[in-house]
Design a protein around this motif. Structure first.
Motif, short mmCIF file in Angstrom:
data_model
loop_
_atom_site.label_atom_id
_atom_site.label_comp_id
_atom_site.label_asym_id
_atom_site.label_seq_id
_atom_site.Cartn_x
_atom_site.Cartn_y
_atom_site.Cartn_z
N MET A 79 -2.76 4.79 2.57
CA MET A 79 -2.22 4.84 1.10
C MET A 79 -3.24 5.96 0.57
SD MET A 79 0.30 3.02 0.83
CE MET A 79 0.69 2.91 -0.85
N SER A 80 -2.56 6.70 -0.27
CA SER A 80 -3.29 7.62 -1.13
C SER A 80 -3.33 7.29 -2.43
CB SER A 80 -2.62 8.98 -1.19
OG SER A 80 -2.67 9.78 0.15
N THR A 81 -4.59 7.88 -3.37
CA THR A 81 -4.66 7.43 -4.47
C THR A 81 -4.19 8.40 -5.53
OG1 THR A 81 -6.10 5.73 -4.09
CG2 THR A 81 -5.95 6.31 -6.46
N CYS A 82 -3.35 8.39 -6.52
CA CYS A 82 -2.94 9.57 -7.30
C CYS A 82 -4.31 9.85 -8.22
CB CYS A 82 -1.90 9.02 -8.39
SG CYS A 82 -1.55 10.20 -9.45
N GLU A 83 -4.55 11.09 -8.42
CA GLU A 83 -5.65 11.85 -8.99
C GLU A 83 -5.59 11.68 -10.24
OE1 GLU A 83 -8.68 12.84 -7.89
OE2 GLU A 83 -8.28 12.20 -5.93
N ARG A 84 -4.21 11.75 -10.89
CA ARG A 84 -3.99 11.44 -12.30
C ARG A 84 -3.80 10.42 -12.79
NH1 ARG A 84 1.58 14.52 -14.96
NH2 ARG A 84 0.39 14.56 -17.02
N CYS A 85 -3.25 9.16 -12.14
CA CYS A 85 -3.25 7.82 -12.89
C CYS A 85 -3.67 6.85 -12.08
CB CYS A 85 -1.63 7.60 -13.18
SG CYS A 85 -0.67 7.00 -11.60
N GLY A 86 -4.17 7.09 -10.92
CA GLY A 86 -4.88 5.84 -10.09
C GLY A 86 -4.04 5.30 -9.25
N ALA A 87 -2.48 5.36 -9.32
CA ALA A 87 -1.71 4.65 -8.59
C ALA A 87 -1.64 5.10 -6.90
CB ALA A 87 -0.01 4.63 -8.95
N GLU A 88 -1.28 3.80 -6.25
CA GLU A 88 -1.38 4.16 -4.87
C GLU A 88 0.17 4.60 -4.44
OE1 GLU A 88 -3.09 0.87 -2.55
OE2 GLU A 88 -5.09 1.30 -2.94
N ALA A 119 -1.67 10.02 7.43
CA ALA A 119 -1.03 10.02 9.03
C ALA A 119 -1.31 8.57 9.71
CB ALA A 119 -1.69 11.30 9.84
N ALA A 120 -0.50 8.68 10.80
CA ALA A 120 -0.66 7.15 11.36
C ALA A 120 -2.38 7.22 11.91
CB ALA A 120 -0.08 7.16 12.89
N PRO A 121 -2.59 5.87 12.18
CA PRO A 121 -4.24 5.73 12.37
C PRO A 121 -4.51 6.53 13.82
CG PRO A 121 -3.36 3.66 11.79
CD PRO A 121 -2.15 4.59 11.76
N GLY A 122 -5.28 7.11 13.81
CA GLY A 122 -5.99 7.99 14.75
C GLY A 122 -5.23 9.28 15.03
N GLN A 123 -4.20 9.56 14.18
CA GLN A 123 -3.58 10.87 14.33
C GLN A 123 -3.70 11.62 12.82
OE1 GLN A 123 0.71 10.23 14.11
NE2 GLN A 123 1.06 12.02 15.41
#
Length: 69
Positions: A1-10, A18-22
């Motif tokens: 998951m990524s975290t929004c740099e503006r509001c902190g939402a995931e 990317a998929a783990p290891g990719q």
């Protein structure tokens, strides 16, 4: 998951999460991120960029504000 740099939402970013290891390659046929379907509004962050991605809500709000008179 990524975290929004503006509001902190995931949120999920196909380019960063990317998929783990990719590692995303940008190769033809690779699933594009949801943001590629929206009008360009911000420079895409690169490896040296200090600003990361925004969640769908923040990016859509920013695009709407750009269109407002």
């Amino acid at each position: 998951m990524s975290t929004c740099e503006r509001c902190g939402a995931e949120f999920h970013c196909a380019m960063a999460d990317a998929a783990p290891g990719q590692k995303p390659s940008g190769a033809p046929g690779e699933t594009p991120c949801w943001c590629t379907f929206l009008p360009p509004a911000l420079p895409v962050p690169g490896e040296a960029a200090a600003v990361g991605c925004w969640c769908p809500d923040c990016l859509r709000a920013h695009i709407a504000a750009l269109k407002a008179p």
